[in-house]
Design a protein around this motif. Structure first.
Motif, PDB file in Angstrom:
ATOM      1  N   ASN A 114       0.841  -1.203   0.000  1.00 38.38           N
ATOM      2  CA  ASN A 114       0.000   0.000   0.000  1.00 38.38           C
ATOM      3  C   ASN A 114       0.878   1.256   0.000  1.00 38.38           C
ATOM      4  OD1 ASN A 114       0.316  -1.074   2.875  1.00 38.38           O
ATOM      5  ND2 ASN A 114      -0.376   0.997   3.313  1.00 38.38           N
ATOM      6  N   THR A 115       1.708   1.370  -1.007  1.00 43.38           N
ATOM      7  CA  THR A 115       2.649   2.479  -1.077  1.00 43.38           C
ATOM      8  C   THR A 115       1.954   3.828  -1.241  1.00 43.38           C
ATOM      9  OG1 THR A 115       4.491   3.423  -2.309  1.00 43.38           O
ATOM     10  CG2 THR A 115       2.959   2.049  -3.565  1.00 43.38           C
ATOM     11  N   LEU A 116       2.404   4.792  -0.460  1.00 41.52           N
ATOM     12  CA  LEU A 116       1.826   6.132  -0.527  1.00 41.52           C
ATOM     13  C   LEU A 116       2.210   6.836  -1.821  1.00 41.52           C
ATOM     14  CD1 LEU A 116       2.408   7.321   3.158  1.00 41.52           C
ATOM     15  CD2 LEU A 116       0.400   6.175   2.173  1.00 41.52           C
ATOM     16  N   ALA A 117       3.288   6.404  -2.451  1.00 39.20           N
ATOM     17  CA  ALA A 117       3.734   7.028  -3.701  1.00 39.20           C
ATOM     18  C   ALA A 117       2.733   6.829  -4.842  1.00 39.20           C
ATOM     19  CB  ALA A 117       5.097   6.467  -4.105  1.00 39.20           C
ATOM     20  N   ALA A 118       1.872   5.812  -4.728  1.00 37.70           N
ATOM     21  CA  ALA A 118       0.902   5.516  -5.788  1.00 37.70           C
ATOM     22  C   ALA A 118      -0.237   6.519  -5.826  1.00 37.70           C
ATOM     23  CB  ALA A 118       0.345   4.106  -5.605  1.00 37.70           C
ATOM     24  N   GLY A 119      -0.502   7.175  -4.693  1.00 39.24           N
ATOM     25  CA  GLY A 119      -1.574   8.162  -4.649  1.00 39.24           C
ATOM     26  C   GLY A 119      -2.970   7.566  -4.637  1.00 39.24           C
ATOM     27  N   LYS A 120      -3.099   6.276  -4.362  1.00 40.95           N
ATOM     28  CA  LYS A 120      -4.408   5.621  -4.371  1.00 40.95           C
ATOM     29  C   LYS A 120      -5.126   5.838  -3.038  1.00 40.95           C
ATOM     30  CE  LYS A 120      -3.117   2.028  -7.695  1.00 40.95           C
ATOM     31  NZ  LYS A 120      -3.023   0.563  -7.947  1.00 40.95           N
ATOM     32  N   GLN A 121      -6.417   6.167  -3.126  1.00 40.43           N
ATOM     33  CA  GLN A 121      -7.167   6.506  -1.926  1.00 40.43           C
ATOM     34  C   GLN A 121      -7.229   5.349  -0.933  1.00 40.43           C
ATOM     35  OE1 GLN A 121      -8.371   9.647  -1.187  1.00 40.43           O
ATOM     36  NE2 GLN A 121      -8.601   8.698   0.829  1.00 40.43           N
ATOM     37  N   GLU A 122      -7.364   4.122  -1.449  1.00 38.97           N
ATOM     38  CA  GLU A 122      -7.452   2.984  -0.524  1.00 38.97           C
ATOM     39  C   GLU A 122      -6.170   2.813   0.283  1.00 38.97           C
ATOM     40  OE1 GLU A 122      -6.962   0.995  -4.706  1.00 38.97           O
ATOM     41  OE2 GLU A 122      -7.721   2.874  -3.850  1.00 38.97           O
ATOM     42  N   PHE A 123      -5.024   3.129  -0.326  1.00 30.42           N
ATOM     43  CA  PHE A 123      -3.756   3.047   0.395  1.00 30.42           C
ATOM     44  C   PHE A 123      -3.644   4.166   1.429  1.00 30.42           C
ATOM     45  CE2 PHE A 123      -1.546   0.987  -3.550  1.00 30.42           C
ATOM     46  CZ  PHE A 123      -2.299  -0.158  -3.340  1.00 30.42           C
ATOM     47  N   ILE A 124      -4.100   5.344   1.060  1.00 27.67           N
ATOM     48  CA  ILE A 124      -4.081   6.473   1.999  1.00 27.67           C
ATOM     49  C   ILE A 124      -4.975   6.177   3.198  1.00 27.67           C
ATOM     50  CG2 ILE A 124      -4.668   8.918   2.288  1.00 27.67           C
ATOM     51  CD1 ILE A 124      -3.993   9.264  -0.707  1.00 27.67           C
ATOM     52  N   ASP A 125      -6.136   5.579   2.952  1.00 27.75           N
ATOM     53  CA  ASP A 125      -7.063   5.253   4.039  1.00 27.75           C
ATOM     54  C   ASP A 125      -6.431   4.264   5.021  1.00 27.75           C
ATOM     55  OD1 ASP A 125      -8.968   6.914   2.948  1.00 27.75           O
ATOM     56  OD2 ASP A 125     -10.077   5.300   1.938  1.00 27.75           O
ATOM     57  N   ILE A 126      -5.700   3.291   4.488  1.00 26.08           N
ATOM     58  CA  ILE A 126      -5.012   2.321   5.356  1.00 26.08           C
ATOM     59  C   ILE A 126      -3.981   3.036   6.230  1.00 26.08           C
ATOM     60  CG2 ILE A 126      -3.409   0.362   5.370  1.00 26.08           C
ATOM     61  CD1 ILE A 126      -4.850  -0.630   2.817  1.00 26.08           C
ATOM     62  N   PHE A 127      -3.224   3.943   5.617  1.00 28.65           N
ATOM     63  CA  PHE A 127      -2.210   4.708   6.348  1.00 28.65           C
ATOM     64  C   PHE A 127      -2.843   5.560   7.439  1.00 28.65           C
ATOM     65  CE2 PHE A 127      -0.099   8.990   6.328  1.00 28.65           C
ATOM     66  CZ  PHE A 127       0.943   8.654   7.184  1.00 28.65           C
ATOM     67  N   LEU A 128      -3.914   6.267   7.125  1.00 27.73           N
ATOM     68  CA  LEU A 128      -4.557   7.141   8.112  1.00 27.73           C
ATOM     69  C   LEU A 128      -5.174   6.335   9.261  1.00 27.73           C
ATOM     70  CD1 LEU A 128      -6.241   9.738   5.727  1.00 27.73           C
ATOM     71  CD2 LEU A 128      -4.060   9.916   6.933  1.00 27.73           C
ATOM     72  N   ALA A 129      -5.698   5.169   8.949  1.00 27.18           N
ATOM     73  CA  ALA A 129      -6.223   4.299  10.011  1.00 27.18           C
ATOM     74  C   ALA A 129      -5.092   3.860  10.935  1.00 27.18           C
ATOM     75  CB  ALA A 129      -6.917   3.082   9.395  1.00 27.18           C
ATOM     76  N   GLY A 130      -3.921   3.597  10.344  1.00 30.67           N
ATOM     77  CA  GLY A 130      -2.761   3.240  11.157  1.00 30.67           C
ATOM     78  C   GLY A 130      -2.335   4.379  12.057  1.00 30.67           C
ATOM     79  N   CYS A 131      -2.390   5.608  11.553  1.00 31.23           N
ATOM     80  CA  CYS A 131      -2.036   6.774  12.366  1.00 31.23           C
ATOM     81  C   CYS A 131      -2.989   6.928  13.548  1.00 31.23           C
ATOM     82  CB  CYS A 131      -2.053   8.037  11.507  1.00 31.23           C
ATOM     83  SG  CYS A 131      -0.696   8.164  10.320  1.00 31.23           S
ATOM     84  N   LYS A 132      -4.283   6.730  13.309  1.00 30.05           N
ATOM     85  CA  LYS A 132      -5.268   6.854  14.387  1.00 30.05           C
ATOM     86  C   LYS A 132      -5.042   5.795  15.467  1.00 30.05           C
ATOM     87  CE  LYS A 132      -8.782   8.892  11.366  1.00 30.05           C
ATOM     88  NZ  LYS A 132     -10.050   8.665  10.625  1.00 30.05           N
ATOM     89  N   LYS A 133      -4.731   4.586  15.035  1.00 28.23           N
ATOM     90  CA  LYS A 133      -4.443   3.516  15.992  1.00 28.23           C
ATOM     91  C   LYS A 133      -3.152   3.809  16.754  1.00 28.23           C
ATOM     92  CE  LYS A 133      -3.655  -1.484  16.320  1.00 28.23           C
ATOM     93  NZ  LYS A 133      -3.471  -2.747  15.554  1.00 28.23           N
ATOM     94  N   ALA A 134      -2.180   4.400  16.049  1.00 29.80           N
ATOM     95  CA  ALA A 134      -0.892   4.720  16.670  1.00 29.80           C
ATOM     96  C   ALA A 134      -1.059   5.733  17.800  1.00 29.80           C
ATOM     97  CB  ALA A 134       0.082   5.252  15.624  1.00 29.80           C
ATOM     98  N   VAL A 135      -2.011   6.653  17.657  1.00 32.10           N
ATOM     99  CA  VAL A 135      -2.261   7.646  18.708  1.00 32.10           C
ATOM    100  C   VAL A 135      -2.642   6.951  20.011  1.00 32.10           C
ATOM    101  CG1 VAL A 135      -3.801   9.506  19.460  1.00 32.10           C
ATOM    102  CG2 VAL A 135      -2.886   9.508  17.132  1.00 32.10           C
TER     103      VAL A 135
END
Length: 312
Positions: A114-135
Motif C-alpha cells: 500500500n505504497t503512498l507514492a501511488a496516490g491511491k485513496q485505498e492506500f491512503i485510508d489504510i495509512f490514516l487508520a494506522g495513524c489513528k491507531k498509533a495515537v
C-alpha cells in the motif's frame, strides 16, 4: 595473659560479625541491589530480544537488565501488535525504571502493498487508520515517535508525481498526530532499490514540504552509510528535520566498533551539536549482536561503553 571476659567479648564480636555478614550475603543473594553499571551520555534504546541470554525471555526482566546496565530508553518496532495488557505492563515498568519509549512502527504505515507514492485513496485510508491507531498506542506506552516508511517506488509514475502523493498523504497523517504531540519519523532505507525513500536529503525535502512538527526524519546511520555515506555532513544538512536516530555498523548491521563507521565521532558530533541547541535524541539500537550468547551481549554493552567514551 588474655582475660576470660576479653576473650568472650572478642569471640562474640567475631561470631556476630560473621552472622551479620552471612545474613547480608543471604539477603543479597535473594534481593540483589540495583546498581547502574554505566552512565551513558546519550539515550541508547535497546530492543527486546537483545539480552535474552543475560536477562531471560520475560520482557520485564529484560527491561530491568537494560536499566541496570545504564540504558535509558527502549525501542520496540512491534509494539502496536502487542496485547493492550502487555503494552500497559511494559509502560508501567518503564515509568518505574525512568526509561523513555523510542519508536514503534505504524501498522501498515506505507509498504510495498500500500505504497503512498501511488496516490491511491485505498492506500491512503489504510495509512490514516494506522495513524489513528498509533495515537492510542502512543498514549498507552508514553511514546512520542513512530516510524513511517512510505513504501515502494512506482515505476509507472514520474518521481515528482510520486513525491507529491507522498507529501499529500503525510500532511493528512500529520493532522492526526500533531494535535496529540506525536511525531512520525520517516525512514529512508537501503534494503532494496524498489523503496521510494532512499536518502536523507530526499527525506529532508519531503519533511520541509509537509511543514509539520509531526513529520521528521529518522536518520538510521547504518542505512545512510550504505546509501549515501558522508554521514556527519548529511546530519548537519538535515539537522533541522531530524527527530530520531538509529544505530547499526556497516557491514553486518551489528553494534558499533564491528564495522567501518566511527560511531564515537558520530556520537560526539551529535551530542555537542544537540547540547548547544538543547536537543536530546533517542538512539535506537536497531541492529543484531555480533557474537552469540551471554558473552556476545556483554561484548555489545562494552562496545557502547567504548563508543560513548568521547570527551566533551
Amino acid at each position: 595473659m588474655i582475660q576470660r571476659r576479653d576473650f568472650v567479648k572478642s569471640t562474640l564480636g567475631l561470631v556476630g560479625a560473621t552472622l551479620v555478614g552471612n545474613a547480608l550475603a543471604g539477603t543479597n543473594a535473594v534481593q540483589p541491589q540495583t546498581v547502574v553499571k554505566n552512565k551513558f551520555k546519550l539515550q541508547y534504546a535497546p530492543h527486546f530480544g537483545m539480552f535474552t541470554n543475560s536477562a531471560g525471555k520475560d520482557v520485564i526482566d529484560q527491561l530491568k537488565f537494560m536499566a541496570d546496565n545504564g540504558f535509558t530508553a527502549l525501542e520496540d518496532n512491534g509494539m502496536m501488535g502487542r496485547p493492550v495488557e502487555e503494552q500497559e505492563k511494559i509502560a508501567k515498568e518503564m515509568t518505574r525504571l525512568g526509561m523513555k519509549m523510542g519508536v514503534f512502527v505504524v501498522d501498515k504505515g506505507g509498504n510495498g502493498q500500500n505504497t503512498l507514492a501511488a496516490g491511491k485513496q485505498e492506500f491512503i485510508d489504510i495509512f490514516l487508520a494506522g495513524c489513528k491507531k498509533a495515537v492510542e498506542v502512543a498514549k498507552r506506552v508514553n511514546a512520542k515517535f513512530m516510524t513511517v516508511v512510505p513504501g515502494d517506488f512506482q515505476r509507472n509514475l514520474p518521481i515528482g508525481i510520486q513525491t507529491g502523493h507522498v507529501i499529500d498523504a503525510l500532511r493528512r497523517g500529520s493532522d492526526i498526530l500533531a494535535p496529540n504531540g506525536l511525531t512520525m519519523v520517516l525512514e529512508p532505507l537501503s534494503d532494496t532499490p524498489n523503496l521510494f525513500l532512499r536518502t536523507s536529503d530526499q527525506t529532508y525535502e519531503i519533511c520541509r514540504a509537509v511543514n509539520s512538527p509531526a513529520c521528521k526524519i529518522l536518520f538510521d546511520v547504518y542505512h545512510m552509510q550504505k546509501n549515501e555515506g558522508h554521514i556527519i555532513p548529511h546530519i548537519d544538512w538535515c539537522w533541522s528535520e531530524i527527530g530520531y536516530f538509529q544505530i547499526g555498523d556497516n557491514p553486518g548491521r551489528k553494534e558499533p566498533t564491528t564495522g567501518e563507521i566511527n560511531y564515537k565521532n558520530v556520537f560526539k558530533h551529535v551530542y555537542e551539536k544537540g547540547k548547544a541547541e538543547n536537543k536530546d535524541f533517542i538512539w535506537g539500537m536497531e541492529h543484531g549482536n555480533a557474537y552469540p550468547g551471554k558473552e556476545g551481549e556483554t561484548a555489545l554493552i562494552k562496545a557502547y561503553v567504548e563508543s560513548d567514551s568521547f570527551t566533551v
